[in-house]
Design a protein around this motif. Structure first.
Motif, mmCIF file in Angstrom:
data_model
loop_
_atom_site.group_PDB
_atom_site.id
_atom_site.type_symbol
_atom_site.label_atom_id
_atom_site.label_comp_id
_atom_site.label_asym_id
_atom_site.label_seq_id
_atom_site.Cartn_x
_atom_site.Cartn_y
_atom_site.Cartn_z
ATOM 1 N N PHE A 1 0.810 -1.213 0.000
ATOM 2 C CA PHE A 1 0.000 0.000 0.000
ATOM 3 C C PHE A 1 0.848 1.270 0.000
ATOM 4 O O PHE A 1 0.299 2.377 -0.013
ATOM 5 N N ALA A 2 2.177 1.110 -0.010
ATOM 6 C CA ALA A 2 3.064 2.272 0.005
ATOM 7 C C ALA A 2 2.881 3.165 -1.223
ATOM 8 O O ALA A 2 2.853 4.399 -1.087
ATOM 9 N N PRO A 3 2.754 2.622 -2.458
ATOM 10 C CA PRO A 3 2.543 3.510 -3.611
ATOM 11 C C PRO A 3 1.257 4.334 -3.515
ATOM 12 O O PRO A 3 1.238 5.505 -3.916
ATOM 13 N N LEU A 4 0.198 3.749 -2.983
ATOM 14 C CA LEU A 4 -1.054 4.483 -2.837
ATOM 15 C C LEU A 4 -0.903 5.591 -1.795
ATOM 16 O O LEU A 4 -1.393 6.712 -1.989
ATOM 17 N N LEU A 5 -0.210 5.307 -0.704
ATOM 18 C CA LEU A 5 0.001 6.329 0.318
ATOM 19 C C LEU A 5 0.903 7.445 -0.203
ATOM 20 O O LEU A 5 0.712 8.616 0.143
ATOM 21 N N ALA A 6 1.874 7.084 -1.050
ATOM 22 C CA ALA A 6 2.720 8.112 -1.654
ATOM 23 C C ALA A 6 1.899 8.993 -2.595
ATOM 24 O O ALA A 6 2.072 10.223 -2.637
ATOM 25 N N ALA A 7 1.000 8.379 -3.356
ATOM 26 C CA ALA A 7 0.124 9.155 -4.229
ATOM 27 C C ALA A 7 -0.805 10.046 -3.409
ATOM 28 O O ALA A 7 -1.128 11.169 -3.825
ATOM 29 N N PHE A 8 -1.225 9.568 -2.249
ATOM 30 C CA PHE A 8 -2.077 10.364 -1.371
ATOM 31 C C PHE A 8 -1.365 11.650 -0.950
ATOM 32 O O PHE A 8 -1.992 12.710 -0.852
ATOM 33 N N ASP A 9 -0.056 11.553 -0.727
ATOM 34 C CA ASP A 9 0.705 12.765 -0.407
ATOM 35 C C ASP A 9 0.603 13.776 -1.552
ATOM 36 O O ASP A 9 0.498 14.986 -1.319
ATOM 37 N N GLY A 10 0.654 13.268 -2.794
ATOM 38 C CA GLY A 10 0.488 14.159 -3.939
ATOM 39 C C GLY A 10 -0.896 14.780 -3.983
ATOM 40 O O GLY A 10 -1.052 15.973 -4.287
ATOM 41 N N PHE A 11 -1.909 13.987 -3.685
ATOM 42 C CA PHE A 11 -3.285 14.485 -3.623
ATOM 43 C C PHE A 11 -3.410 15.583 -2.568
ATOM 44 O O PHE A 11 -4.020 16.632 -2.812
ATOM 45 N N VAL A 12 -2.832 15.352 -1.388
ATOM 46 C CA VAL A 12 -2.894 16.348 -0.317
ATOM 47 C C VAL A 12 -2.208 17.643 -0.757
ATOM 48 O O VAL A 12 -2.696 18.749 -0.519
ATOM 49 N N GLY A 13 -1.052 17.505 -1.432
ATOM 50 C CA GLY A 13 -0.355 18.683 -1.916
ATOM 51 C C GLY A 13 -1.174 19.444 -2.948
ATOM 52 O O GLY A 13 -1.198 20.691 -2.948
ATOM 53 N N GLN A 14 -1.879 18.728 -3.808
ATOM 54 C CA GLN A 14 -2.738 19.379 -4.800
ATOM 55 C C GLN A 14 -3.848 20.158 -4.110
ATOM 56 O O GLN A 14 -4.119 21.316 -4.460
ATOM 57 N N GLN A 15 -4.508 19.537 -3.135
ATOM 58 C CA GLN A 15 -5.598 20.208 -2.446
ATOM 59 C C GLN A 15 -5.080 21.403 -1.629
ATOM 60 O O GLN A 15 -5.744 22.451 -1.548
ATOM 61 N N ALA A 16 -3.897 21.259 -1.044
ATOM 62 C CA ALA A 16 -3.327 22.371 -0.261
ATOM 63 C C ALA A 16 -3.045 23.565 -1.160
ATOM 64 O O ALA A 16 -3.116 24.716 -0.723
ATOM 65 N N GLY A 17 -2.740 23.307 -2.418
ATOM 66 C CA GLY A 17 -2.472 24.385 -3.352
ATOM 67 C C GLY A 17 -3.688 25.237 -3.657
ATOM 68 O O GLY A 17 -3.548 26.365 -4.137
ATOM 69 N N TYR A 18 -4.876 24.704 -3.398
ATOM 70 C CA TYR A 18 -6.100 25.465 -3.636
ATOM 71 C C TYR A 18 -6.495 26.323 -2.438
ATOM 72 O O TYR A 18 -7.395 27.150 -2.547
ATOM 73 N N LEU A 19 -5.848 26.086 -1.292
ATOM 74 C CA LEU A 19 -6.206 26.817 -0.083
ATOM 75 C C LEU A 19 -5.568 28.195 -0.092
ATOM 76 O O LEU A 19 -4.459 28.370 -0.610
ATOM 77 N N PRO A 20 -6.231 29.193 0.482
ATOM 78 C CA PRO A 20 -5.631 30.532 0.538
ATOM 79 C C PRO A 20 -4.362 30.521 1.379
ATOM 80 O O PRO A 20 -4.280 29.804 2.382
ATOM 81 N N GLY A 21 -3.381 31.270 0.970
ATOM 82 C CA GLY A 21 -2.094 31.304 1.661
ATOM 83 C C GLY A 21 -2.160 32.034 2.989
ATOM 84 O O GLY A 21 -3.094 32.691 3.319
#
Length: 201
Positions: free
Chosen positions: A181-201
Protein backbone atom coordinates in the motif's frame (compact mmCIF):
# COMPACT_ATOMS: atom_id res chain seq x y z
CA UNK A 1 -31.91 36.80 -18.52
CA UNK A 2 -29.89 34.35 -16.41
CA UNK A 3 -27.24 32.12 -17.92
CA UNK A 4 -26.41 28.91 -16.06
CA UNK A 5 -23.00 27.42 -16.70
CA UNK A 6 -21.77 24.04 -15.58
CA UNK A 7 -18.11 23.23 -15.29
CA UNK A 8 -17.10 20.07 -17.16
CA UNK A 9 -16.73 17.20 -14.72
CA UNK A 10 -14.41 14.19 -14.94
CA UNK A 11 -16.48 11.06 -15.44
CA UNK A 12 -14.19 9.00 -13.20
CA UNK A 13 -13.41 11.06 -10.12
CA UNK A 14 -16.54 13.26 -10.53
CA UNK A 15 -14.60 16.47 -9.97
CA UNK A 16 -14.27 19.47 -12.26
CA UNK A 17 -11.57 18.85 -14.85
CA UNK A 18 -9.46 21.63 -13.37
CA UNK A 19 -9.27 19.82 -10.03
CA UNK A 20 -9.34 16.22 -11.35
CA UNK A 21 -7.56 13.76 -9.03
CA UNK A 22 -7.23 10.84 -11.44
CA UNK A 23 -3.47 11.34 -11.66
CA UNK A 24 -3.25 10.09 -8.06
CA UNK A 25 -5.20 6.86 -8.61
CA UNK A 26 -2.97 3.84 -7.92
CA UNK A 27 -4.68 0.48 -8.63
CA UNK A 28 -3.66 -1.67 -5.66
CA UNK A 29 -4.22 -5.40 -5.24
CA UNK A 30 -5.95 -6.42 -2.03
CA UNK A 31 -7.62 -9.55 -0.67
CA UNK A 32 -10.05 -7.99 1.83
CA UNK A 33 -13.21 -6.56 0.25
CA UNK A 34 -13.83 -2.92 1.21
CA UNK A 35 -17.21 -1.22 1.57
CA UNK A 36 -17.01 2.55 2.14
CA UNK A 37 -20.13 4.14 3.61
CA UNK A 38 -19.86 7.85 2.90
CA UNK A 39 -21.77 10.49 4.82
CA UNK A 40 -23.83 12.63 2.39
CA UNK A 41 -22.01 15.81 3.43
CA UNK A 42 -18.71 14.26 2.33
CA UNK A 43 -19.77 13.62 -1.27
CA UNK A 44 -18.75 17.07 -2.51
CA UNK A 45 -15.99 17.65 0.04
CA UNK A 46 -12.96 18.49 -2.13
CA UNK A 47 -10.53 17.44 0.59
CA UNK A 48 -12.15 14.02 1.06
CA UNK A 49 -10.09 10.92 0.27
CA UNK A 50 -12.81 8.26 -0.10
CA UNK A 51 -13.23 8.63 -3.87
CA UNK A 52 -9.49 8.29 -4.45
CA UNK A 53 -9.46 5.22 -2.21
CA UNK A 54 -12.39 3.64 -4.05
CA UNK A 55 -10.85 4.26 -7.48
CA UNK A 56 -7.60 2.66 -6.31
CA UNK A 57 -9.06 -0.48 -4.72
CA UNK A 58 -10.54 -2.89 -7.31
CA UNK A 59 -12.53 -4.86 -4.71
CA UNK A 60 -14.30 -1.88 -3.16
CA UNK A 61 -17.73 -0.27 -3.23
CA UNK A 62 -18.75 3.23 -2.17
CA UNK A 63 -22.29 3.90 -0.94
CA UNK A 64 -23.70 7.19 0.33
CA UNK A 65 -25.96 7.41 3.35
CA UNK A 66 -26.22 8.41 6.99
CA UNK A 67 -28.53 5.85 8.59
CA UNK A 68 -28.75 2.21 7.54
CA UNK A 69 -31.72 0.32 8.96
CA UNK A 70 -30.72 -2.90 7.19
CA UNK A 71 -27.35 -4.31 6.16
CA UNK A 72 -26.15 -2.92 2.83
CA UNK A 73 -23.68 -5.76 2.31
CA UNK A 74 -24.67 -9.12 0.81
CA UNK A 75 -25.09 -12.34 2.76
CA UNK A 76 -22.48 -14.27 0.81
CA UNK A 77 -20.42 -16.19 3.34
CA UNK A 78 -17.91 -13.39 3.90
CA UNK A 79 -17.13 -12.20 7.41
CA UNK A 80 -17.96 -8.52 7.77
CA UNK A 81 -16.23 -6.28 10.30
CA UNK A 82 -16.28 -2.54 10.98
CA UNK A 83 -13.20 -0.34 11.00
CA UNK A 84 -13.85 1.68 14.14
CA UNK A 85 -11.88 2.40 17.32
CA UNK A 86 -12.66 0.83 20.68
CA UNK A 87 -15.01 3.10 22.64
CA UNK A 88 -15.36 1.42 26.05
CA UNK A 89 -16.33 4.71 27.75
CA UNK A 90 -19.11 5.44 25.30
CA UNK A 91 -22.30 4.61 27.21
CA UNK A 92 -24.85 6.26 24.94
CA UNK A 93 -28.23 4.50 25.36
CA UNK A 94 -28.62 3.91 21.61
CA UNK A 95 -25.21 2.30 21.20
CA UNK A 96 -24.93 -1.46 21.58
CA UNK A 97 -21.58 -2.98 22.61
CA UNK A 98 -19.92 -4.62 19.60
CA UNK A 99 -19.47 -8.38 19.53
CA UNK A 100 -15.90 -9.66 19.84
CA UNK A 101 -13.92 -10.22 16.67
CA UNK A 102 -13.54 -14.00 16.20
CA UNK A 103 -9.79 -14.77 15.89
CA UNK A 104 -10.43 -17.39 13.21
CA UNK A 105 -11.77 -14.67 10.90
CA UNK A 106 -8.29 -13.22 10.63
CA UNK A 107 -6.83 -16.43 9.21
CA UNK A 108 -8.23 -15.89 5.70
CA UNK A 109 -8.26 -12.26 4.45
CA UNK A 110 -10.04 -13.28 1.24
CA UNK A 111 -13.15 -14.08 3.29
CA UNK A 112 -13.21 -10.68 5.01
CA UNK A 113 -15.26 -7.60 4.20
CA UNK A 114 -14.16 -4.34 5.84
CA UNK A 115 -16.78 -1.63 6.34
CA UNK A 116 -15.33 1.88 6.52
CA UNK A 117 -17.23 5.01 7.61
CA UNK A 118 -16.24 8.12 5.68
CA UNK A 119 -16.96 11.33 7.53
CA UNK A 120 -15.70 13.54 10.31
CA UNK A 121 -15.47 11.94 13.73
CA UNK A 122 -18.84 13.45 14.70
CA UNK A 123 -20.49 12.36 11.43
CA UNK A 124 -19.15 8.81 11.57
CA UNK A 125 -20.23 8.51 15.19
CA UNK A 126 -23.75 9.58 14.20
CA UNK A 127 -23.73 7.03 11.36
CA UNK A 128 -22.87 4.31 13.85
CA UNK A 129 -25.52 5.43 16.36
CA UNK A 130 -28.18 5.58 13.62
CA UNK A 131 -27.41 2.16 12.13
CA UNK A 132 -28.10 -0.97 14.21
CA UNK A 133 -26.54 -3.26 11.54
CA UNK A 134 -23.23 -1.41 11.96
CA UNK A 135 -23.40 -1.71 15.73
CA UNK A 136 -23.83 -5.49 15.35
CA UNK A 137 -20.50 -5.88 13.53
CA UNK A 138 -17.25 -6.90 15.22
CA UNK A 139 -14.79 -4.03 15.16
CA UNK A 140 -11.23 -3.71 13.96
CA UNK A 141 -9.27 -1.09 15.90
CA UNK A 142 -5.91 0.10 14.61
CA UNK A 143 -2.82 0.15 16.78
CA UNK A 144 0.61 1.80 16.56
CA UNK A 145 -0.25 4.14 13.71
CA UNK A 146 2.20 6.60 12.16
CA UNK A 147 1.32 10.32 12.16
CA UNK A 148 -1.23 11.32 9.54
CA UNK A 149 -0.13 13.18 6.39
CA UNK A 150 -3.62 14.63 6.06
CA UNK A 151 -2.64 18.20 6.86
CA UNK A 152 -5.51 19.78 4.90
CA UNK A 153 -8.18 18.77 7.44
CA UNK A 154 -8.16 19.32 11.16
CA UNK A 155 -7.82 16.27 13.40
CA UNK A 156 -9.13 16.39 16.95
CA UNK A 157 -6.85 13.60 18.17
CA UNK A 158 -3.27 12.79 17.11
CA UNK A 159 -4.16 9.27 15.93
CA UNK A 160 -7.01 10.33 13.63
CA UNK A 161 -6.31 9.53 10.00
CA UNK A 162 -7.97 10.19 6.67
CA UNK A 163 -10.29 7.50 5.33
CA UNK A 164 -7.63 6.46 2.81
CA UNK A 165 -4.83 6.26 5.38
CA UNK A 166 -6.95 4.36 7.90
CA UNK A 167 -8.16 1.86 5.31
CA UNK A 168 -4.64 1.22 4.00
CA UNK A 169 -3.46 0.66 7.58
CA UNK A 170 -6.35 -1.74 8.21
CA UNK A 171 -5.68 -3.70 5.02
CA UNK A 172 -1.97 -3.89 5.84
CA UNK A 173 -2.86 -5.15 9.31
CA UNK A 174 -5.32 -7.75 8.04
CA UNK A 175 -3.24 -8.92 5.08
CA UNK A 176 0.18 -8.61 6.68
CA UNK A 177 1.69 -6.60 3.82
CA UNK A 178 2.24 -2.89 4.44
CA UNK A 179 4.59 -2.43 1.48
CA UNK A 180 1.84 -3.17 -1.03
CA UNK A 181 0.00 0.00 0.00
CA UNK A 182 3.06 2.27 0.00
CA UNK A 183 2.54 3.51 -3.61
CA UNK A 184 -1.05 4.48 -2.84
CA UNK A 185 0.00 6.33 0.32
CA UNK A 186 2.72 8.11 -1.65
CA UNK A 187 0.12 9.15 -4.23
CA UNK A 188 -2.08 10.36 -1.37
CA UNK A 189 0.71 12.77 -0.41
CA UNK A 190 0.49 14.16 -3.94
CA UNK A 191 -3.29 14.48 -3.62
CA UNK A 192 -2.89 16.35 -0.32
CA UNK A 193 -0.35 18.68 -1.92
CA UNK A 194 -2.74 19.38 -4.80
CA UNK A 195 -5.60 20.21 -2.45
CA UNK A 196 -3.33 22.37 -0.26
CA UNK A 197 -2.47 24.39 -3.35
CA UNK A 198 -6.10 25.46 -3.64
CA UNK A 199 -6.21 26.82 -0.08
CA UNK A 200 -5.63 30.53 0.54
CA UNK A 201 -2.09 31.30 1.66
Amino acid sequence: MVFVTHRPVCGLCLRPHRTCICQWVRPTAHAVEVLVLQHPLEVHQAKGSARLLHLSLPHSRLLVGEAFAAPVWPVDGKNTLLLYPDTPLDTAPDLLPPPPLPPEWLQDPSRLRLVVLDGTWRKSRKMLYSSPPLQALPRLALRGLPPSHYRIRKAHLPDQLSTLEATCAALAQLEGDAERFAPLLAAFDGFVGQQAGYLPG
